[in-house]
Scaffold this motif. Sequence first.
Motif, PDB file in Angstrom:
ATOM      1  N   ARG A  25      -1.590   2.698  -4.054  1.00 30.09           N
ATOM      2  CA  ARG A  25      -2.315   1.437  -3.989  1.00 30.09           C
ATOM      3  C   ARG A  25      -3.062   1.316  -2.659  1.00 30.09           C
ATOM      4  N   HIS A  26      -4.342   0.964  -2.700  1.00 30.78           N
ATOM      5  CA  HIS A  26      -5.144   0.821  -1.487  1.00 30.78           C
ATOM      6  C   HIS A  26      -5.757  -0.581  -1.423  1.00 30.78           C
ATOM      7  N   TRP A  27      -5.530  -1.294  -0.306  1.00 28.58           N
ATOM      8  CA  TRP A  27      -6.108  -2.620  -0.157  1.00 28.58           C
ATOM      9  C   TRP A  27      -7.633  -2.582  -0.168  1.00 28.58           C
ATOM     10  N   ALA A  28      -8.220  -1.499   0.307  1.00 31.36           N
ATOM     11  CA  ALA A  28      -9.687  -1.397   0.300  1.00 31.36           C
ATOM     12  C   ALA A  28     -10.235  -1.586  -1.110  1.00 31.36           C
ATOM     13  N   ASP A  29      -9.508  -1.101  -2.125  1.00 31.66           N
ATOM     14  CA  ASP A  29      -9.929  -1.289  -3.519  1.00 31.66           C
ATOM     15  C   ASP A  29      -9.822  -2.751  -3.918  1.00 31.66           C
ATOM     16  N   GLY A  30      -8.667  -3.358  -3.621  1.00 29.12           N
ATOM     17  CA  GLY A  30      -8.458  -4.752  -3.994  1.00 29.12           C
ATOM     18  C   GLY A  30      -9.467  -5.673  -3.343  1.00 29.12           C
ATOM     19  N   GLU A  38       0.829  -1.206   0.000  1.00 28.20           N
ATOM     20  CA  GLU A  38       0.000   0.000   0.000  1.00 28.20           C
ATOM     21  C   GLU A  38       0.865   1.258   0.000  1.00 28.20           C
ATOM     22  N   SER A  39       0.287   2.361  -0.483  1.00 29.70           N
ATOM     23  CA  SER A  39       0.917   3.677  -0.384  1.00 29.70           C
ATOM     24  C   SER A  39      -0.197   4.725  -0.363  1.00 29.70           C
ATOM     25  N   PRO A  40      -0.041   5.799   0.406  1.00 28.04           N
ATOM     26  CA  PRO A  40      -1.109   6.795   0.555  1.00 28.04           C
ATOM     27  C   PRO A  40      -1.610   7.367  -0.763  1.00 28.04           C
ATOM     28  N   ALA A  41      -0.689   7.590  -1.702  1.00 26.29           N
ATOM     29  CA  ALA A  41      -1.091   8.210  -2.968  1.00 26.29           C
ATOM     30  C   ALA A  41      -1.181   7.203  -4.113  1.00 26.29           C
ATOM     31  N   TYR A  52      -3.073   4.492  -8.760  1.00 28.19           N
ATOM     32  CA  TYR A  52      -2.520   3.470  -9.665  1.00 28.19           C
ATOM     33  C   TYR A  52      -2.014   4.096 -10.960  1.00 28.19           C
ATOM     34  N   ARG A  53      -1.298   5.194 -10.847  1.00 24.43           N
ATOM     35  CA  ARG A  53      -0.893   5.941 -12.041  1.00 24.43           C
ATOM     36  C   ARG A  53       0.600   5.809 -12.326  1.00 24.43           C
ATOM     37  N   HIS A  54       1.064   4.604 -12.485  1.00 24.71           N
ATOM     38  CA  HIS A  54       2.437   4.418 -12.941  1.00 24.71           C
ATOM     39  C   HIS A  54       2.431   4.436 -14.462  1.00 24.71           C
ATOM     40  N   GLU A  55       3.125   5.402 -15.026  1.00 25.20           N
ATOM     41  CA  GLU A  55       3.166   5.499 -16.485  1.00 25.20           C
ATOM     42  C   GLU A  55       4.037   4.382 -17.052  1.00 25.20           C
ATOM     43  N   GLY A  56       3.606   3.802 -18.147  1.00 24.78           N
ATOM     44  CA  GLY A  56       4.373   2.738 -18.779  1.00 24.78           C
ATOM     45  C   GLY A  56       5.361   3.281 -19.794  1.00 24.78           C
TER      46      GLY A  56
END
Length: 362
Positions: free
Chosen positions: A224-229, A219-222, A301-305
Motif C-alpha cells: 500500500r502506498h499513500w502516494a496512490d491514495g 503503508e508497506s513497500p510491496a 494491493y494484491r491480497h487474494e480474497g
Amino acid sequence: MGVEMGLWRADGDMLTRITATVIGLEAQLESYIESDPSMLGEMLLIVGRQVTTAHGGYIDLLAIDETAAVHVIELKRDKTPRDVTAQTLDYGSWVATLGRAEIIGIFASYRPGVALEEAFEEQFGGTLPDMINANQVFTIVAASVDTATERIVRFLNEDFGIPINVVFFRHFHDNGAAYLARTWLVEHDAQSVATPSTTGKTKTREPWNGQDWYVSFGESPAGRHWADGMKYGFVSGGGDKWFSRTLKNLTAGSRVFVCIPKTGYVGVGTVLDEAKRFDESTVLHNGSATALNALPLEGTYRHEGDEDDDNAEWAVPVEWTHAIPREQGFWKPGMFANQNIAAKLRNQFTIDQVSEAFGLDD
C-alpha cells in the motif's frame, strides 16, 4: 492502633533511632506531591491544585492516572478525624459528577496554554483515553492520624471496596541531612477501584459528532502506498478480516482524517461510496469514474480474497479536502491513533489540531 514508622542509623554494631518531626511537614507536602506525584506510589498527572468545588470547598490536589481515573488528594493538615474522611468523600461525590470537558477545563486553568492531551502523552507515553473520570480514587495525606480515622478508612476500603486510603509521610533529620519516609494505612496494591457505572460512561466519554472518522493508512513497500491514495482519492486496507471490517463502517458523506502510523496525519476528505473489494472499486479521476486497478499505481494491493472476501484488499473512494505527501505528515503529542483501520474520531483535540494545520474552515 496507630501506624508507627521508625528509622534507625546503623553505626557498626550500634543502632541509633532517629526521631521524626512533623514541624512544617504538612505545609510542604502539597508542594512536594505537586512537583513529584510519583511519591504517592504510582505515576500521576496533576490536573489541578486548590480546585474550587460547586459547594465552596477546595480540593488540595486533583490528578489522573494512566487509565484517566481521577485521584482526589487531600492533606489532613489540622482537620479533625471525622472532617478529614467526610470532606474527602464529599469532594469525591462532586468530582464524580464531572465530565471530560470539566476535567479538561480544570487542567486548562491549572496549566494555561498546555492541552491535557499533550500533557497526558508526555507523562504516560500514550493517548488520553476516550473515557475520563470513569472512576475515582481518594487519598488522604498525613504525617499521622488517630485510630478513629484508621478505623473509618479501613471500614470503607476493606468492607465496601471504596478506593480510599491514607498515605503517611514522616520527616527525619540526621546529621544535617533530611529524609522523607512513606507508608500506607491499607496495603497499596490491594486497593480496589470501582467498576465504572453505565451512567458514568455517558458523561465521561467524549461525544462523537456523527461525521468524523479516523482512518489508518498502513503503508508497506510491496503493498500500500499513500502516494496512490493521495493522487487518486482512496483509502484501503486488507489482508485479514480484522483490517477490512472497520473500513466497511464508512458511509458516503462521512469525513475521514487519514493518518499514516508513526508518521502523522496526511489527509482529510469526504467519503464518496461504501467499501468494495479493491479489484471492484472505482474512484473519481479526471471527472469520471475509473476502476482502481486500471490506474498506474505504485503499490500492488494484491491480497487474494477467500470465499468470504476476508483477506481481500478493500478500498473506499474519497474526495480530498486537503492532502499532503507522507514526508509532510502532521503530528502533535496527544493526538488520536488507533490500531483499527477505521474508528469513530471522538478526540476533539485531534480534529482541532489537524483542521488548523490544514487550514480547514470548520
